[in-house]
Design an enzyme around this catalytic site. Structure first.
Site, mmCIF file in Angstrom:
data_model
loop_
_atom_site.group_PDB
_atom_site.id
_atom_site.type_symbol
_atom_site.label_atom_id
_atom_site.label_comp_id
_atom_site.label_asym_id
_atom_site.label_seq_id
_atom_site.Cartn_x
_atom_site.Cartn_y
_atom_site.Cartn_z
ATOM 1 N N LEU A 212 2.708 2.453 16.035
ATOM 2 C CA LEU A 212 1.690 1.436 15.832
ATOM 3 C C LEU A 212 1.153 1.533 14.418
ATOM 4 O O LEU A 212 0.510 2.525 14.043
ATOM 5 C CB LEU A 212 0.552 1.612 16.839
ATOM 6 C CG LEU A 212 0.991 1.735 18.308
ATOM 7 C CD1 LEU A 212 -0.198 2.082 19.190
ATOM 8 C CD2 LEU A 212 1.657 0.456 18.779
ATOM 9 N N ASP A 213 1.404 0.511 13.628
ATOM 10 C CA ASP A 213 1.036 0.523 12.222
ATOM 11 C C ASP A 213 -0.482 0.453 12.043
ATOM 12 O O ASP A 213 -1.162 -0.369 12.665
ATOM 13 C CB ASP A 213 1.686 -0.678 11.522
ATOM 14 C CG ASP A 213 1.317 -0.776 10.061
ATOM 15 O OD1 ASP A 213 1.718 0.110 9.296
ATOM 16 O OD2 ASP A 213 0.604 -1.732 9.698
ATOM 17 N N GLU B 195 -0.228 5.266 13.452
ATOM 18 C CA GLU B 195 -0.571 5.579 12.069
ATOM 19 C C GLU B 195 -2.070 5.329 11.938
ATOM 20 O O GLU B 195 -2.550 4.242 12.247
ATOM 21 C CB GLU B 195 0.177 4.692 11.080
ATOM 22 C CG GLU B 195 -0.227 4.983 9.639
ATOM 23 C CD GLU B 195 0.145 3.881 8.660
ATOM 24 O OE1 GLU B 195 0.212 4.176 7.461
ATOM 25 O OE2 GLU B 195 0.338 2.735 9.099
ATOM 26 N N HIS C 2 1.173 15.668 4.748
ATOM 27 C CA HIS C 2 2.013 15.139 3.675
ATOM 28 C C HIS C 2 1.345 15.294 2.325
ATOM 29 O O HIS C 2 1.954 15.793 1.362
ATOM 30 C CB HIS C 2 2.329 13.659 3.889
ATOM 31 C CG HIS C 2 2.940 13.030 2.663
ATOM 32 N ND1 HIS C 2 2.180 12.461 1.666
ATOM 33 C CD2 HIS C 2 4.224 12.934 2.244
ATOM 34 C CE1 HIS C 2 2.959 12.053 0.692
ATOM 35 N NE2 HIS C 2 4.220 12.314 1.020
ATOM 36 N N ASP D 148 5.981 4.567 3.205
ATOM 37 C CA ASP D 148 4.756 4.290 2.458
ATOM 38 C C ASP D 148 4.636 5.167 1.227
ATOM 39 O O ASP D 148 4.331 4.700 0.129
ATOM 40 C CB ASP D 148 3.525 4.529 3.347
ATOM 41 C CG ASP D 148 3.083 3.278 4.073
ATOM 42 O OD1 ASP D 148 3.354 2.163 3.573
ATOM 43 O OD2 ASP D 148 2.459 3.405 5.143
ATOM 44 N N GLN D 149 4.841 6.463 1.415
ATOM 45 C CA GLN D 149 4.587 7.405 0.330
ATOM 46 C C GLN D 149 5.628 7.304 -0.785
ATOM 47 O O GLN D 149 5.388 7.781 -1.890
ATOM 48 C CB GLN D 149 4.527 8.839 0.879
ATOM 49 C CG GLN D 149 3.497 9.025 1.983
ATOM 50 C CD GLN D 149 2.091 8.623 1.556
ATOM 51 O OE1 GLN D 149 1.740 8.664 0.379
ATOM 52 N NE2 GLN D 149 1.273 8.228 2.526
ATOM 53 N N ILE D 150 6.749 6.665 -0.502
ATOM 54 C CA ILE D 150 7.739 6.387 -1.552
ATOM 55 C C ILE D 150 7.532 4.964 -2.078
ATOM 56 O O ILE D 150 7.336 4.745 -3.274
ATOM 57 C CB ILE D 150 9.176 6.533 -1.010
ATOM 58 C CG1 ILE D 150 9.405 7.925 -0.432
ATOM 59 C CG2 ILE D 150 10.197 6.245 -2.111
ATOM 60 C CD1 ILE D 150 10.713 8.074 0.320
ATOM 61 N N GLY D 151 7.565 3.998 -1.172
ATOM 62 C CA GLY D 151 7.576 2.599 -1.581
ATOM 63 C C GLY D 151 6.287 2.102 -2.186
ATOM 64 O O GLY D 151 6.289 1.092 -2.901
ATOM 65 N N VAL E 178 -3.544 1.688 12.761
ATOM 66 C CA VAL E 178 -4.456 1.344 13.855
ATOM 67 C C VAL E 178 -5.914 1.343 13.407
ATOM 68 O O VAL E 178 -6.776 0.775 14.091
ATOM 69 C CB VAL E 178 -4.263 2.271 15.074
ATOM 70 C CG1 VAL E 178 -2.848 2.165 15.610
ATOM 71 C CG2 VAL E 178 -4.608 3.712 14.743
#
Length: 583
Positions: free
Chosen positions: A244-245, A282, A310, A376-379, A247
């Site tokens: 779930l993106d 998330e 992370h 997310d952490q790359i893009g 939240v």
């Protein structure tokens, strides 16, 4: 015979449009309209016309073969021949998750092409694939977080049957499949939900668009729209779980939060179909209520991504301190993350300029996903650099060792295991030129504020930006990629063999470190992960009993010294089995 239904509580008249021929629909309860058509079956093109207006695609469209601007097409979910009748996913506690983006995972960027890589993932030791969103969005290429028709698989990846073939093939290989879904907003392009009903509210806002109406007038059917979507993916497509993106962007003041309702309904479906299902959130709230059981006041979601772990690991390895990384950077932060998941548990956040989070007392390590990289952490970096662009091989191995021996559920991002050289950039393909231009300009303004030359920020709308993000599978047999791949394979296999590495017991994690000398030692049971983050070799006092054994080391000169320490070269890591004392 097909029953067509649509929720349009504001409409005075509703019609079904099948290739230009319209039929009046009957008003039912609670704003629903319906009509049965004897001649309609699977693959029927249709739309809905409200109050005499032009036809619009179905908000619950199961298939949009011509993208967001085309007609909806019916799908017979009962027609597919599944072969996974006795399939059960491995428990999340035993999972090794692999996040991937269908469009860039292979050169072809389709469900069918991804099937060809499943042997590779199974051999690597992956148990769960986590797909970035596959719901219909604007254009042919994108991340998928701006989906418009959330019931329909994205047309550029393949049709509904091909998505089912992919999941069926995954289950044949022993791989569970989790789908990333977005319930906090919808994409701006082709979004006609507001024409049908009160799907959105102006009482709240999100960074990405209008907030969803989860708690205002008419919200019962809006909640039903999203719950039914989740159940469809799990029931009709046989997904094993949902991620779930964001939240934290689902704002709901109801007595029963939408997330709790969703958990209850997925639990009921799990009992009905007899398959284990999982929900992963998330959240940037650092609120343990997300994963606490409903019986003690939580929402009951099984796990959440651990951004604190992370950030702490990334900062220690890279030395970066920009943006939200300003809150991290010490080995003490990394040690705290390993011991409890949250670094910010009510502690003051300089980035947020306020205290953040609350203590996660009693939460298992199984409630957190741990990772060095994700989309997310790359893009969301200006030029999409992976850890392999930022770190040397030694530090990549340190990161992998800490992720795959941590008490959390480990997750890798596609290509991470071999140090892929392809960046993962932010890319879009909006058909509306004004929207595309707005996205490009917004992206460049965002990074110009951090000192980037706007000309150096890749254009999200450029086809080259998308193409550059595709994995280059020819790298696997080259060095250092082959060496990194074997390192990850060994660690995954080792985690599976050593029971306490996947026990989720945070109380059993012991971390010692020296901020000045830049070394850290993580002990879990009889296994010790010793890391030297210094630019010079050094002896780390780890108090190894005689006969302790080095199982894996990133550099050959690693050795246990006579005084019970361990000699480590610069930027290196060793996995050691401590000798049992007293036997």
């Amino acid at each position: 015979m097909t029953l067509f239904r649509v929720w349009a509580p504001r409409a005075k008249r509703a019609e079904l449009d099948i290739r230009g021929k319209r039929q009046s629909m009957t008003a039912g309860k609670d704003g629903w309209w319906f009509v049965e058509v004897s001649s309609a079956g699977a693959n029927t093109e249709y739309g809905f016309a409200l109050d005499g207006g032009g036809p619009l695609a179905d908000p619950r469209s199961p298939w949009q073969p011509w993208g967001i601007s085309g007609a909806s097409v019916t799908v017979d979910h009962g027609a597919f021949s599944w072969t996974d009748r006795h399939w059960q996913a491995a428990p999340l506690s035993a999972a090794i998750i692999y996040e991937l983006h269908i469009g860039t995972f292979t050169a072809e960027g389709t469900f069918q092409a991804a099937i060809q890589k499943l042997d590779y993932l199974a051999h690597l030791g992956i148990t769960h694939i986590e797909l970035m969103p596959v719901a219909q969005y604007s254009g042919n290429s994108g991340w998928g977080y701006d989906g418009t028709y959330i019931y329909a698989p994205h047309h550029a990846y393949g049709d509904p049957e091909q998505l089912k073939q992919f999941i069926n093939a995954c289950h044949r290989q022993g791989l569970a499949v989790i789908l990333d879904v977005v319930y906090n907003h919808l994409g701006p392009a082709g979004n006609h939900l507001a024409d049908f009903g009160p799907y959105f509210t102006d009482r709240y806002a999100t960074p990405w668009g209008a907030a969803v109406n989860f708690d205002g007038p008419g919200s019962a059917e809006v909640r039903r729209f999203f719950c039914d979507n989740a159940l469809m993916w799990l029931r009709d497509y046989h997904f094993d779980g949902l991620r779930l993106d964001a939240v934290h962007a689902i704002i709901d003041t109801s007595a029963v939060h939408f997330l709790e309702q969703l958990v209850c309904e997925v639990t009921a479906l799990e009992a009905q179909i007899g398959r284990h299902l999982v929900l992963i959130a998330e959240s940037d709230l650092n609120d343990p209520r997300i994963v606490r059981p409903r019986e003690i006041g939580g929402y009951g979601i099984q796990a959440q991504w651990s951004d604190d772990f992370h950030h702490a690991l990334h900062c220690v390895l890279t030395g970066e301190r920009d943006g939200y990384y300003a809150d991290f950077g010490s080995l003490a932060d990394l040690a705290k993350a390993l011991r409890q998941g949250f670094v910010y548990d009510g502690r003051y956040s300089a980035f947020r300029r306020r205290p953040h989070g609350r203590p996660p007392h009693g939460i298992s390590g199984h409630s957190f996903l741990g990772y060095l990289q994700n989309h997310d952490q790359i893009g969301n970096r200006a030029i999409g650099e992976r850890s392999s662009h930022l770190l040397n091989v030694g530090r990549l191995k340190i990161g992998a060792a800490l992720v795959l021996t941590a008490p959390f559920v480990p997750m890798l991002f596609q290509g991470e295991e071999w140090g892929a050289t392809a960046p993962f950039l932010y890319f879009t393909n909006h058909e509306d030129p004004d929207l595309g231009r707005s996205v490009t300009e917004g992206r460049r303004r965002e990074f110009a504020a951090f000192g980037w030359d706007p000309a150096d920020v890749p254009d999200p709308q450029a086809q080259e930006t998308f193409q550059r993000s595709k994995l280059d599978w020819s790298e696997l047999d080259e060095e250092p990629h082959f060496d990194l791949l074997e390192w990850h394979r060994w660690l995954i296999d080792f985690r599976r063999q050593v029971a306490f590495l996947s026990d989720g017991c945070l109380e059993g994690v012991e971390v010692n470190f020296d901020e000045t000398a830049k070394w850290g030692v993580v002990k879990r049971g009889a296994v010790v992960v010793a890391c030297n983050l210094n630019s010079i070799a050094q002896n780390i006092s780890a108090q190894f009993p005689p006969a302790s054994e080095i199982l894996l080391a990133s550099d050959d000169p690693v050795r246990i010294t006579p005084d019970g320490g361990i000699q480590l070269p610069a930027d290196s890591v060793a996995i050691v089995r401590r000798a049992e004392v007293g036997r």
